[in-house]
Motif scaffolding. Structure first.
Motif, short mmCIF file in Angstrom:
data_model
loop_
_atom_site.label_atom_id
_atom_site.label_comp_id
_atom_site.label_asym_id
_atom_site.label_seq_id
_atom_site.Cartn_x
_atom_site.Cartn_y
_atom_site.Cartn_z
N ARG A 153 0.83 -1.22 0.00
CA ARG A 153 0.00 0.00 0.00
C ARG A 153 0.85 1.26 0.00
O ARG A 153 0.36 2.34 -0.31
CB ARG A 153 -0.91 -0.01 1.22
CG ARG A 153 -0.19 0.19 2.55
CD ARG A 153 -1.06 -0.09 3.74
NE ARG A 153 -1.31 -1.51 3.89
CZ ARG A 153 -2.00 -2.04 4.89
NH1 ARG A 153 -2.54 -1.24 5.80
NH2 ARG A 153 -2.18 -3.33 4.97
N SER B 147 3.98 3.07 -5.07
CA SER B 147 3.21 3.75 -6.10
C SER B 147 3.93 3.60 -7.44
O SER B 147 5.17 3.65 -7.49
CB SER B 147 3.06 5.23 -5.76
OG SER B 147 2.54 5.95 -6.86
N ARG B 148 3.15 3.42 -8.49
CA ARG B 148 3.75 3.35 -9.83
C ARG B 148 4.47 4.66 -10.16
O ARG B 148 5.50 4.65 -10.84
CB ARG B 148 2.66 3.04 -10.86
CG ARG B 148 3.10 3.12 -12.31
CD ARG B 148 4.19 2.10 -12.62
NE ARG B 148 4.64 2.23 -13.99
CZ ARG B 148 5.56 3.09 -14.39
NH1 ARG B 148 6.14 3.91 -13.52
NH2 ARG B 148 5.93 3.15 -15.64
N ARG B 149 3.96 5.80 -9.66
CA ARG B 149 4.60 7.09 -9.91
C ARG B 149 5.99 7.17 -9.29
O ARG B 149 6.84 7.93 -9.75
CB ARG B 149 3.75 8.24 -9.36
CG ARG B 149 2.37 8.40 -10.00
CD ARG B 149 1.71 9.65 -9.48
NE ARG B 149 0.35 9.80 -9.96
CZ ARG B 149 -0.71 9.33 -9.33
NH1 ARG B 149 -0.55 8.70 -8.18
NH2 ARG B 149 -1.93 9.50 -9.82
N ARG B 150 6.21 6.40 -8.24
CA ARG B 150 7.49 6.44 -7.54
C ARG B 150 8.36 5.24 -7.90
O ARG B 150 9.22 4.82 -7.12
CB ARG B 150 7.27 6.52 -6.03
CG ARG B 150 6.52 7.77 -5.59
CD ARG B 150 6.58 7.96 -4.08
NE ARG B 150 5.94 6.87 -3.36
CZ ARG B 150 4.65 6.80 -3.09
NH1 ARG B 150 3.83 7.77 -3.51
NH2 ARG B 150 4.15 5.78 -2.41
N TYR C 289 6.87 -2.77 -11.16
CA TYR C 289 5.96 -2.36 -10.09
C TYR C 289 5.05 -3.51 -9.68
O TYR C 289 4.80 -3.75 -8.49
CB TYR C 289 5.14 -1.16 -10.54
CG TYR C 289 4.05 -0.77 -9.57
CD1 TYR C 289 4.37 -0.21 -8.33
CD2 TYR C 289 2.70 -0.98 -9.88
CE1 TYR C 289 3.37 0.14 -7.44
CE2 TYR C 289 1.70 -0.64 -8.99
CZ TYR C 289 2.05 -0.08 -7.77
OH TYR C 289 1.06 0.25 -6.88
N THR D 130 4.89 -5.03 -5.83
CA THR D 130 3.68 -5.04 -5.00
C THR D 130 3.24 -6.46 -4.69
O THR D 130 2.72 -6.73 -3.60
CB THR D 130 2.53 -4.28 -5.70
OG1 THR D 130 2.33 -4.81 -7.02
CG2 THR D 130 2.85 -2.80 -5.79
#
Length: 454
Positions: A5, A8-11, A142, A146
């Motif tokens: 959780r 993040s894909r952005r990070r 990613y 996860t």
């Protein structure tokens, strides 16, 4: 511990920098762009300062820079991949860093060290790191991350369970019913590509998955009531079981009155071949003596697991190819310290407690290097290392040790009898790992002669 959780894909990005400082700037930029209470320019000096104090390189081309910050969110992860890699002063043999896992933790995060340990345990798996580096796209990277940290793959790979494994699981259920077992334990390291598909009757028992892997891969842990991850095992199966059940006792997964039906096989063979019923009362009766609880009141189960893990790694790997004997004394620290004196200057004196906690993955190499000192490590129940190279001096006790155990084992037995502590001993001659409680010995890794375990 589910951490997906906080990803993040952005990070998750491919790094352009050719050094750690540049990589941190890139990761901080994507980490702070969305959270207004974080400022990358203010965080970078803290990260670099920590780096200069103690390296955050873990091996396998992975660095884990981390910092406590004032923020509302509990944790923030940012992942940077460098396929070409960049040089870094910390790695041995001039290894290159290919993966940077940045962890920012809120000041109020109480399980900070446990999170660090969980991340380190996973990225120390070379195969897992190689899989991440070989991911065709950042989306794939990613997804793998996860999944490994508690998420679920969008399209998990499934293979049919073999007929032999189905038969073994059915027989385990029948044996468990016939001898009135309380639990069924499945040793998941047996399986590589096959899933565990327990028969319907498994629901009548508490089911426990036991594995040394940080992520069970294709083993579906959702069908189990509990998962026990043991950091390092002996090659002997009975020693594996004993280690796992000791951890289970400390966590409250098992009771001393339980009977457990175990199903397992050769690790990686993809085939179950063994059924064993363990009566915990008989297995641990001598060790528990008249105590209702194996654990000292001030010792955390996670700390004991961590110490046993380091002890087993010293037993199996040694240092520089040579066996290393050492002694860890855990718990009841004030009374223990009244019966010890330093043999050398205390290498842990003056450091912050968080930086000298055995739960920190960056303490592994430090502890292993100091394991060559004569004397014992003294460890608080919360994991803080108070000293190394300590001489134990206890009142004489009338206790007969098994033949072949020397002065280090005698010291461990004596301090465990004189105080409410646990003593974990690694033998320098055989590599045997032994836990002492109330003067009673429990071997976790058995003696080895000629490369064979007994």
């Amino acid at each position: 511990m589910r951490l997906d959780r906080y990803f993040s894909r952005r990070r998750t990005l491919d790094l352009e920098s050719d050094n750690l400082e540049g990589a941190l700037k890139e990761l901080l930029k994507v980490s702070t762009s969305r959270f207004k209470d974080l400022e990358g320019k203010r965080l970078l000096p803290g990260l670099m300062q920590r780096e200069s104090t103690m390296t955050t390189y873990l091996g396998n081309g992975v660095a884990l820079p981390h910092l406590r910050v004032k923020m509302r969110r509990k944790y923030v992860f940012a992942i940077g991949r460098s396929k070409e890699g960049f040089d870094y002063e910390g790695p041995k043999n001039q290894e290159k860093v290919h993966l940077v896992v940045l962890l920012l933790a809120g000041e109020g995060a109480r399980d900070y060290l446990n999170v660090l340990a969980a991340v380190a345990r996973l990225v120390k798996d070379r195969a897992f790191v190689e899989m991440l580096l070989a991911s065709a796209s950042l989306d794939d990277l990613y997804e793998q991350l996860t999944s490994a940290f508690g998420g679920i793959l969008a399209s998990p790979k499934k293979t049919r369970q073999s007929s032999i494994n189905r038969l073994m699981l059915r027989q385990a259920m029948r044996v468990a019913k016939g001898v009135h077992c309380d639990s069924i334990a499945v040793f998941g390291d047996t399986l590589v590509s096959s899933p565990v598909e327990p028969p319907e009757g498994f629901k009548e028992f508490k089911t426990v998955l036991i594995s040394r892997r940080a992520k069970e891969g294709d083993v579906e842990d959702s069908v189990f009531n509990e998962v026990i991850q043991v950091r390092s095992f002996s090659n002997g199966r009975l020693a594996q079981m004993r280690s796992a059940f000791l951890v289970g006792l400390t966590r409250g997964v098992f009771k001393t009155s339980d009977k457990i039906c175990c199903v397992g096989g050769i690790p990686g063979s993809d085939q179950f071949d063994t059924l064993v019923v363990i009566d915990m009362k008989n297995e641990f009766q001598a060790l528990l003596a008249e105590r209702d609880n194996f654990m000292p009141s001030d010792v955390s189960p996670e700390v004991l697991e961590r110490v046993i893990g380091v002890a087993m790694e010293l037993s199996i790997e040694g240092r520089e190819g040579r066996p290393v004997g050492t002694l860890f004394v855990l718990g009841d620290t004030k009374k223990v310290e009244s019966m010890t004196k330093p043999l050398v200057l205390n290498p842990f004196y003056g450091y912050k407690e968080e930086d000298r906690n055995i739960l920190s993955p960056f303490m592994d190499e430090t502890v292993k290097e100091f394991s060559g000192l004569d004397g014992a490590f003294i460890i608080k129940g919360d994991g803080v290392l108070t000293s190394a190279g300590s001489l134990i001096h206890t009142p004489e006790f009338d206790q007969t040790l098994p033949s072949g155990l020397g002065a280090r084992h005698a010291a461990g037995a004596a301090i465990s009898l004189a105080t409410d502590c646990l003593a974990i001993v690694v033998s320098s001659s055989s590599g045997q790992v032994t836990v002492f409680r109330n003067g009673i010995a429990l071997p976790l890794v058995e003696r080895s002669f000629g490369g064979k375990s007994l």
